[in-house]
Enzyme design. Structure first.
Site, PDB file in Angstrom:
ATOM      1  N   SER A  58     -19.542  11.327   9.688  1.00 58.15           N
ATOM      2  CA  SER A  58     -20.413  12.402   9.217  1.00 58.15           C
ATOM      3  C   SER A  58     -19.673  13.726   9.428  1.00 58.15           C
ATOM      4  O   SER A  58     -18.637  13.763  10.114  1.00 58.15           O
ATOM      5  CB  SER A  58     -21.711  12.399  10.019  1.00 58.15           C
ATOM      6  OG  SER A  58     -21.414  12.689  11.384  1.00 58.15           O
ATOM      7  N   ASP A  95     -19.311  10.713   5.254  1.00 60.99           N
ATOM      8  CA  ASP A  95     -20.699  10.253   5.161  1.00 60.99           C
ATOM      9  C   ASP A  95     -21.623  11.478   5.091  1.00 60.99           C
ATOM     10  O   ASP A  95     -21.479  12.403   5.907  1.00 60.99           O
ATOM     11  CB  ASP A  95     -20.993   9.419   6.427  1.00 60.99           C
ATOM     12  CG  ASP A  95     -22.288   8.646   6.352  1.00 60.99           C
ATOM     13  OD1 ASP A  95     -22.759   8.359   5.237  1.00 60.99           O
ATOM     14  OD2 ASP A  95     -22.818   8.303   7.439  1.00 60.99           O
ATOM     15  N   GLY A 228     -28.872   3.423   6.220  1.00 63.92           N
ATOM     16  CA  GLY A 228     -29.916   3.067   7.175  1.00 63.92           C
ATOM     17  C   GLY A 228     -30.073   1.563   7.321  1.00 63.92           C
ATOM     18  O   GLY A 228     -31.183   1.056   7.456  1.00 63.92           O
ATOM     19  N   ASP A 272     -24.390   2.381  11.495  1.00 60.43           N
ATOM     20  CA  ASP A 272     -24.009   3.290  12.569  1.00 60.43           C
ATOM     21  C   ASP A 272     -24.759   2.922  13.854  1.00 60.43           C
ATOM     22  O   ASP A 272     -24.162   2.605  14.889  1.00 60.43           O
ATOM     23  CB  ASP A 272     -24.305   4.745  12.162  1.00 60.43           C
ATOM     24  CG  ASP A 272     -23.772   5.749  13.173  1.00 60.43           C
ATOM     25  OD1 ASP A 272     -23.249   5.331  14.223  1.00 60.43           O
ATOM     26  OD2 ASP A 272     -23.888   6.960  12.923  1.00 60.43           O
TER      27      ASP A 272
HETATM   28  P1  13P Z   1     -28.217   3.288  10.593  1.00 52.61           P
HETATM   29  O1  13P Z   1     -28.800   4.407  11.422  1.00 52.61           O
HETATM   30  O2  13P Z   1     -29.289   2.320  10.175  1.00 52.61           O
HETATM   31  O3  13P Z   1     -27.084   2.621  11.245  1.00 52.61           O
HETATM   32  O4  13P Z   1     -27.674   3.949   9.223  1.00 52.61           O
HETATM   33  C1  13P Z   1     -26.392   4.507   9.173  1.00 52.61           C
HETATM   34  C2  13P Z   1     -26.137   5.265   7.925  1.00 52.61           C
HETATM   35  O5  13P Z   1     -26.815   5.166   6.929  1.00 52.61           O
HETATM   36  C3  13P Z   1     -24.963   6.152   7.934  1.00 52.61           C
HETATM   37  O6  13P Z   1     -24.872   6.890   6.757  1.00 52.61           O
HETATM   38  O1  G3H Z   2     -26.468   8.791   8.545  1.00 53.92           O
HETATM   39  C1  G3H Z   2     -26.098   9.356   9.558  1.00 53.92           C
HETATM   40  C2  G3H Z   2     -25.114   8.716  10.445  1.00 53.92           C
HETATM   41  O2  G3H Z   2     -25.738   7.780  11.280  1.00 53.92           O
HETATM   42  C3  G3H Z   2     -24.317   9.757  11.187  1.00 53.92           C
HETATM   43  O3  G3H Z   2     -24.996  10.294  12.260  1.00 53.92           O
HETATM   44  O4  G3H Z   2     -24.803  12.782  12.081  1.00 53.92           O
HETATM   45  O5  G3H Z   2     -25.205  11.670  14.293  1.00 53.92           O
HETATM   46  O6  G3H Z   2     -22.984  11.500  13.147  1.00 53.92           O
HETATM   47  P1  G3H Z   2     -24.463  11.644  12.986  1.00 53.92           P
HETATM   48 ZN    ZN Z   3     -26.731   7.391   5.849  1.00 58.95          ZN
END
Ligand code: 13P
Ligand code: G3H
Ligand code: ZN
Length: 327
Positions: A58, A95, A228, A272
């Site tokens: 991210s 991301d 997600g 994630d």
């Molecule tokens: P999760 O929180 O379900 O792992 O989703 C991660 C995600 O979509 C990162 O972009």
């Molecule tokens: O979709 C989000 C990811 O899980 C990234 O999370 O912004 O805490 O790095 P973060």
């Molecule tokens: Zn995401």
């Protein structure tokens, strides 16, 4: 800053990965990372299961790691895969990119793929911003993911309180206007470890496969992305709670639903939270059982091993990406 071409780092974009995933009905795993141990675990797990992989950060993870470190980590990841036995295809992806400037910076510093997430804007603004990123990216053979529909939960600098499902009737026009390479959709998943509020014994509601099927009907063979998608592994949640944590009612997407999604037009599955849970569970256990331990290698090492096992399980038993490397 000097411009870095992802091909010089040994990375690939997502085009060929998604073509194969579509043809052979599996999904490429997209694992988030924030540090060296996570990246190592993802690469070792994918090399050992002969899976292509998208490693993603991210905007805030990129800042946390440091922009100077990232290209070197990506190049090291390519070498690590080779050393672990297999030169798997690796894409480095942004991301939830929140602006053209961020996407451009990433493209110029060695990313092979970027997401521009303007899903919380109007359709027109989303399409216009996505188009701008696509023009810059495609001139450099970088692939682009966009999003239509909004997931609930926190998305880095992009936050949403409530979800709204993707409207299939908007998809064709969005693809025509933008020329994007893949599309994230909202069909009932959400970010984080608390995806559903369930009563004891209640099952999570099924994903909206009807919306996915309608999108597949309207834009056949177009790569779809599922965000997600953590399952929120209950053994890790139980370990966390047992060893001093407090994660009551954490729930995720059942693996069976992810298997079904992976066999459809869904070509990329984002994970994630499950990686965070795996590492946290092991670290909590070690801290609880060995309160005198203070060597980071003694808890980050086992946490990395747990993450390797998790990655191999996802690739082998959920996403079907294991063994999909061309000889
Ligand atoms: P999760 O929180 O379900 O792992 O989703 C991660 C995600 O979509 C990162 O972009
Ligand atoms: O979709 C989000 C990811 O899980 C990234 O999370 O912004 O805490 O790095 P973060
Ligand atoms: Zn995401």
């Amino acid at each position: 800053m000097k411009t870095i071409d992802y091909r010089d780092l040994g990375l690939v974009n997502t085009k060929a990965m998604f073509q194969r995933a579509m043809r052979e009905q599996f999904a490429v795993p997209a694992y988030n990372f924030n540090n060296m141990e996570q990246l190592q675990a993802i690469i070792i797990g994918c090399a050992q299961s002969a899976s292509p992989v998208i490693v993603q950060v991210s905007g805030s993870a990129r800042t946390y790691i440091g922009t100077a470190f990232l290209p070197h980590m990506a190049a090291a990841a390519v070498d690590l895969a080779r050393e672990s036995g297999l030169a798997i295809p690796i894409a480095l992806h942004l991301d939830h990119g929140s602006s053209f400037e961020l996407a451009k910076e990433c493209i110029d510093s060695g990313f092979s793929s970027v997401m521009i997430d303007a899903s919380h804007h109007s359709f027109e603004e989303n399409a216009a911003l996505t188009r701008q990123v696509v023009e810059y990216a495609h001139a450099r053979e970088v692939t682009v993911e966009a999003e239509l529909g909004v997931l609930a939960g926190i998305e880095d600098e992009v936050s949403a309180e409530h979800s709204s499902y993707t409207r299939p009737e908007e998809v064709e026009r969005f693809l025509e206007l933008t020329g994007v390479d893949s599309l994230a959709i909202s069909i009932g998943t959400s970010h984080g470890a608390y995806k559903f509020k369930l009563q004891p014994g209640q099952e999570p509601p099924p994903l909206r496969f009807d919306i996915l099927e309608e999108i597949e009907r309207r834009v056949p063979d177009f790569p779809i992305v599922l965000h997600g998608a953590s399952s929120v592994t209950q053994t890790h949640v139980a370990m966390i709670n047992r060893y001093g944590g407090k994660m009551d009612n954490a729930t995720g997407i059942p693996e069976e639903q992810l298997r079904r999604a992976a066999a459809s037009a869904v070509c990329k599955v984002n994970i994630d939270s499950d990686g965070r849970l795996a590492m946290t569970a092991v670290i909590r256990k070690i801290f609880a059982e060995k309160p005198d331990e203070f060597d980071p290698r003694k808890y980050l090492g086992p946490a990395r091993d747990e993450l390797i096992a998790m990655v191999m399980h996802k690739n082998n038993a959920v996403l079907g990406s294991a063994g999909r490397i061309r000889a």
